[in-house]
Write a protein that holds these residues in place. Structure first.
Motif, PDB file in Angstrom:
ATOM      1  N   SER A  96       0.851  -1.193   0.000  1.00 30.58           N
ATOM      2  CA  SER A  96       0.000   0.000   0.000  1.00 30.58           C
ATOM      3  C   SER A  96       0.883   1.237   0.000  1.00 30.58           C
ATOM      4  O   SER A  96       2.115   1.146   0.096  1.00 30.58           O
ATOM      5  CB  SER A  96      -0.921   0.004   1.226  1.00 30.58           C
ATOM      6  N   GLY A 148      -5.444   8.917   5.636  1.00 31.90           N
ATOM      7  CA  GLY A 148      -5.651   7.482   5.634  1.00 31.90           C
ATOM      8  C   GLY A 148      -6.093   6.945   6.985  1.00 31.90           C
ATOM      9  O   GLY A 148      -7.057   6.170   7.089  1.00 31.90           O
ATOM     10  N   ARG A 157      -7.380   5.253   0.060  1.00 33.57           N
ATOM     11  CA  ARG A 157      -6.206   4.386   0.154  1.00 33.57           C
ATOM     12  C   ARG A 157      -5.763   3.931  -1.229  1.00 33.57           C
ATOM     13  O   ARG A 157      -6.574   3.616  -2.098  1.00 33.57           O
ATOM     14  CB  ARG A 157      -6.541   3.166   1.002  1.00 33.57           C
ATOM     15  N   ALA A 173      -2.278   2.248   8.204  1.00 38.95           N
ATOM     16  CA  ALA A 173      -3.301   3.231   8.556  1.00 38.95           C
ATOM     17  C   ALA A 173      -4.439   2.589   9.334  1.00 38.95           C
ATOM     18  O   ALA A 173      -4.851   3.082  10.394  1.00 38.95           O
ATOM     19  CB  ALA A 173      -3.828   3.900   7.291  1.00 38.95           C
ATOM     20  N   ASN A 198       1.381   4.755   2.039  1.00 36.71           N
ATOM     21  CA  ASN A 198       1.110   5.632   3.159  1.00 36.71           C
ATOM     22  C   ASN A 198       1.877   6.938   2.962  1.00 36.71           C
ATOM     23  O   ASN A 198       2.807   7.008   2.156  1.00 36.71           O
ATOM     24  CB  ASN A 198       1.556   4.967   4.472  1.00 36.71           C
TER      25      ASN A 198
END
Length: 338
Positions: free
Chosen positions: A45, A165, A327, A134, A47
């Motif tokens: 992901s 997030g 996200r 998150a 962040n």
């Protein structure tokens, strides 16, 4: 037994005589950090911390070169630890990834066994990365608050930095856990999205009077604060007796100028949320809750962008420009396993 290819792709960050740079590279497994568990990465992901590291705008990495990505989920291909077997679906968030050891933006990765969490039933690999650090931070905040007596019956909980997030996932998780959630944001044009996540009230930070008295009118039973600074100081003045503030971010500054009055007159508790170093037993429990009673009903709606490793630089630029919402999940395995 699944074999690891001789070479594979990763998104690697350097800082040397040639300057600070980050790009796709082809590496061997032995080029990366050691670990007892080798995985084939499926998803990661993005962040804010990843964007800081990838652009060089923040001092995140403590050594170079390192692969970026503080979150990772995938399948075990080899393990020297008996707790994990080939084919097991696992995840890691934080735990030094993209700080002191290579992170999740790599098609294959070696991990320290003591930080590897088995993917709990009820959660897919892509979903786990939609939550990522998150979601884990938001859930840990609620966990700490509940440990200290927070219940929905006490009244509404305020989430600051609500469009970030952590903020978005905190709204969704709190709502799923039965709390009335109020959101505070400087991006009031996102009101509809925050309401869809579960906020019953959205406040505009730009027009909200914060006052200066040691104790202001108590309006909320608790808060999850992603902002710090003046916002956190204000929160201490407006939380109801025996309410909790979970402090998990510092987007608005790291200084805290307040008085002891909220703590000794109203019994307000300020709880520190250190997600990166959370003990393993608690880490496992948090992920079990995120796969079960705290799993947001609208998790797919929180994913607003999907990219491959080749698209990371563009996502970082958007995030640093403040144009990111929701996200971003990273499809590392081009075969598309979920």
């Amino acid at each position: 037994m699944t074999s690891t290819p001789d070479t594979f792709r990763c998104f690697r960050i350097h800082n040397d005589a040639a300057g600070y740079r980050a790009a796709l590279e082809t590496v061997k497994l032995d080029d990366l950090s050691p670990g007892e568990v080798t995985i084939r990465t499926a998803w990661s992901s993005v962040n804010y911390k990843d964007a800081l590291a990838g652009t060089g705008r923040g001092k995140i990495l403590r050594r170079f070169p390192l692969v970026g990505g503080i979150d990772v989920a995938g399948h075990v291909v080899e393990s020297r630890d008996p707790r994990y077997r080939e084919g097991d679906a696992v995840l890691v968030t934080g735990c030094g990834l993209s700080e002191t050891r290579d992170g999740g933006y790599s098609e294959y990765l070696r991990l320290e066994a003591d930080w590897v969490v088995p993917l709990p039933a009820g959660l897919g690999l892509r979903e786990a990365m939609a939550l990522g650090t998150a979601g884990f931070t938001a859930a840990l905040s609620l966990y700490r608050m509940e440990q200290n007596g927070q219940t929905p019956a006490q009244g509404p909980v305020l989430v600051t930095g609500a469009t970030g997030g952590v903020g978005q996932l905190a709204i969704a998780i709190l709502a799923k856990a039965g709390f009335d959630v109020h959101a505070l944001t400087g991006k009031f044009d996102r009101l509809d999205e925050l309401t869809a996540l579960g906020a019953v009230s959205v406040l505009d930070r730009k027009t909200l009077p914060m006052g200066q008295r040691a104790l202001e009118t108590a309006a909320w039973a608790g808060a999850i604060d992603n902002v710090g600074g003046e916002t956190l100081a204000w929160l201490t003045r407006v939380i109801q007796p025996y309410g909790n503030i979970a402090s998990c971010g510092l987007a608005g500054g790291d200084a805290l100028h307040t008085t002891v009055m909220p703590f000794i007159i109203r019994g307000v508790s300020l709880l520190g949320i250190a997600s990166a170093g959370t003990p393993y037993s608690i880490r496992r429990e948090i992920w079990q809750r995120l796969a079960g009673p705290w799993k947001p009903d609208n998790l797919d709606a929180i994913i607003t962008r999907e990219t491959g490793l080749e698209g990371l630089t563009s996502v970082f630029d958007l995030m640093m420009a403040g144009d990111s919402f929701g996200r971003t999940v990273v499809r590392v395995d081009r075969r598309g396993e979920n």
